[in-house]
Design a protein around this motif. Sequence first.
Motif, mmCIF file in Angstrom:
data_model
loop_
_atom_site.group_PDB
_atom_site.id
_atom_site.type_symbol
_atom_site.label_atom_id
_atom_site.label_comp_id
_atom_site.label_asym_id
_atom_site.label_seq_id
_atom_site.Cartn_x
_atom_site.Cartn_y
_atom_site.Cartn_z
ATOM 1 N N PHE A 4 0.460 -1.504 -0.198
ATOM 2 C CA PHE A 4 0.168 0.318 0.118
ATOM 3 C C PHE A 4 0.639 1.420 0.399
ATOM 4 O O PHE A 4 -0.029 2.084 0.369
ATOM 5 C CB PHE A 4 -1.507 0.158 1.212
ATOM 6 N N THR A 5 2.380 0.821 -0.180
ATOM 7 C CA THR A 5 2.619 3.023 -0.488
ATOM 8 C C THR A 5 3.660 1.879 -1.035
ATOM 9 O O THR A 5 4.391 1.270 -1.501
ATOM 10 C CB THR A 5 3.993 2.506 1.124
ATOM 11 N N PRO A 6 4.324 3.213 -1.655
ATOM 12 C CA PRO A 6 5.748 3.010 -2.805
ATOM 13 C C PRO A 6 7.003 2.830 -2.141
ATOM 14 O O PRO A 6 8.010 2.699 -2.751
ATOM 15 C CB PRO A 6 5.274 4.353 -3.726
ATOM 16 N N ILE A 7 7.205 2.866 -1.290
ATOM 17 C CA ILE A 7 8.513 2.222 -0.120
ATOM 18 C C ILE A 7 9.013 1.368 -0.714
ATOM 19 O O ILE A 7 8.200 0.169 -0.773
ATOM 20 C CB ILE A 7 8.065 2.635 1.436
ATOM 21 N N PRO A 8 10.430 1.223 -1.125
ATOM 22 C CA PRO A 8 11.178 -0.170 -1.381
ATOM 23 C C PRO A 8 11.220 -1.053 -0.759
ATOM 24 O O PRO A 8 11.384 -0.676 0.988
ATOM 25 C CB PRO A 8 12.357 0.859 -1.616
ATOM 26 N N VAL A 9 11.226 -2.358 -0.762
ATOM 27 C CA VAL A 9 11.021 -3.350 -0.573
ATOM 28 C C VAL A 9 12.692 -3.305 0.818
ATOM 29 O O VAL A 9 11.991 -3.495 2.150
ATOM 30 C CB VAL A 9 11.300 -5.234 -0.628
ATOM 31 N N PRO A 10 13.705 -3.115 -0.141
ATOM 32 C CA PRO A 10 14.927 -3.503 1.110
ATOM 33 C C PRO A 10 15.167 -2.389 2.242
ATOM 34 O O PRO A 10 15.461 -2.014 3.296
ATOM 35 C CB PRO A 10 16.220 -2.701 0.110
ATOM 36 N N MET A 11 13.986 -1.225 2.060
ATOM 37 C CA MET A 11 14.092 -0.125 3.387
ATOM 38 C C MET A 11 12.755 -0.248 3.681
ATOM 39 O O MET A 11 13.276 -0.535 5.510
ATOM 40 C CB MET A 11 13.170 1.280 2.494
ATOM 41 N N VAL A 12 11.782 -1.217 3.541
ATOM 42 C CA VAL A 12 11.231 -1.751 4.361
ATOM 43 C C VAL A 12 11.157 -2.790 5.204
ATOM 44 O O VAL A 12 11.260 -2.069 6.649
ATOM 45 C CB VAL A 12 9.689 -2.257 3.715
ATOM 46 N N LEU A 13 12.004 -3.474 4.912
ATOM 47 C CA LEU A 13 13.433 -4.500 5.359
ATOM 48 C C LEU A 13 14.088 -3.672 6.979
ATOM 49 O O LEU A 13 13.960 -4.345 7.663
ATOM 50 C CB LEU A 13 13.886 -5.480 4.590
ATOM 51 N N ALA A 14 15.128 -2.639 6.232
ATOM 52 C CA ALA A 14 15.345 -1.690 7.324
ATOM 53 C C ALA A 14 14.924 -1.104 8.360
ATOM 54 O O ALA A 14 15.443 -1.701 9.571
ATOM 55 C CB ALA A 14 16.246 -0.778 6.699
ATOM 56 N N ALA A 15 13.563 -1.198 8.389
ATOM 57 C CA ALA A 15 12.815 -0.331 9.223
ATOM 58 C C ALA A 15 12.416 -1.127 10.330
ATOM 59 O O ALA A 15 12.281 -1.232 11.255
ATOM 60 C CB ALA A 15 11.751 0.426 8.773
ATOM 61 N N LEU A 16 11.558 -2.176 9.550
ATOM 62 C CA LEU A 16 11.156 -4.323 10.299
ATOM 63 C C LEU A 16 12.383 -3.868 11.467
ATOM 64 O O LEU A 16 12.447 -4.503 12.123
ATOM 65 C CB LEU A 16 10.551 -4.207 9.230
ATOM 66 N N LEU A 17 13.990 -4.107 10.595
ATOM 67 C CA LEU A 17 14.621 -4.708 11.899
ATOM 68 C C LEU A 17 15.430 -3.897 12.553
ATOM 69 O O LEU A 17 15.678 -4.023 13.485
ATOM 70 C CB LEU A 17 15.966 -4.895 10.645
ATOM 71 N N LEU A 18 15.297 -2.682 12.559
ATOM 72 C CA LEU A 18 15.799 -1.473 13.169
ATOM 73 C C LEU A 18 14.938 -1.869 14.419
ATOM 74 O O LEU A 18 14.941 -1.373 15.845
ATOM 75 C CB LEU A 18 15.920 -0.563 12.854
ATOM 76 N N SER A 19 13.110 -1.857 14.250
ATOM 77 C CA SER A 19 11.883 -1.494 14.510
ATOM 78 C C SER A 19 12.099 -3.276 15.798
ATOM 79 O O SER A 19 12.259 -2.898 17.237
ATOM 80 C CB SER A 19 10.937 -1.646 14.134
ATOM 81 N N LEU A 20 12.606 -3.827 14.998
ATOM 82 C CA LEU A 20 13.288 -5.015 16.712
ATOM 83 C C LEU A 20 13.793 -4.783 16.903
ATOM 84 O O LEU A 20 14.338 -5.478 18.386
ATOM 85 C CB LEU A 20 12.950 -6.439 15.340
ATOM 86 N N LEU A 21 15.132 -4.372 16.420
ATOM 87 C CA LEU A 21 16.250 -4.293 17.303
ATOM 88 C C LEU A 21 15.733 -3.230 18.541
ATOM 89 O O LEU A 21 16.380 -3.694 19.776
ATOM 90 C CB LEU A 21 17.176 -3.333 16.736
ATOM 91 N N LEU A 22 15.148 -2.024 18.524
ATOM 92 C CA LEU A 22 14.664 -1.070 19.169
ATOM 93 C C LEU A 22 13.486 -1.993 20.534
ATOM 94 O O LEU A 22 14.067 -1.945 22.012
ATOM 95 C CB LEU A 22 14.204 0.134 18.576
ATOM 96 N N THR A 23 13.121 -3.162 19.763
ATOM 97 C CA THR A 23 11.748 -3.750 20.452
ATOM 98 C C THR A 23 13.054 -4.451 21.631
ATOM 99 O O THR A 23 12.280 -4.412 23.149
ATOM 100 C CB THR A 23 11.018 -4.380 20.237
#
Length: 122
Positions: free
Chosen positions: A63-82
Amino acid sequence: MERKRPGPFRWLQYVYGGRLPPRYREWVLHDATAKTWRLRFTLRILAEALPWLVAAFLVLTFFTPIPVPMVLAALLLSLLLTLFLTVPSADELAEVRLTRHGFPPGTGKAVRKRLGRPGAWP
């Protein structure tokens, strides 16, 4: 007393904060005081976060034009923050879980100390 291990459904209930029936009481104590209790805690956090990460991945990629590698990086960062925010509190969160299952406050710390296992994160 034999430690009865919960099945997958009950374990997921336990991961998401549910209270297990009394027959699993010894397993809950083992879970919070075993030699691998820190690893078990971390794996529970990962299991709890996984559905949210998958949902976020699907929403952000479809639902967004964000590239997959950027999405994966953001989700990895959120997991590390968690992990960064929850892992240092593992000792206290294990005590809350034990208290929820009928153990007196401080049981996990006392058992780990008696067994010579560190309670707090280094």
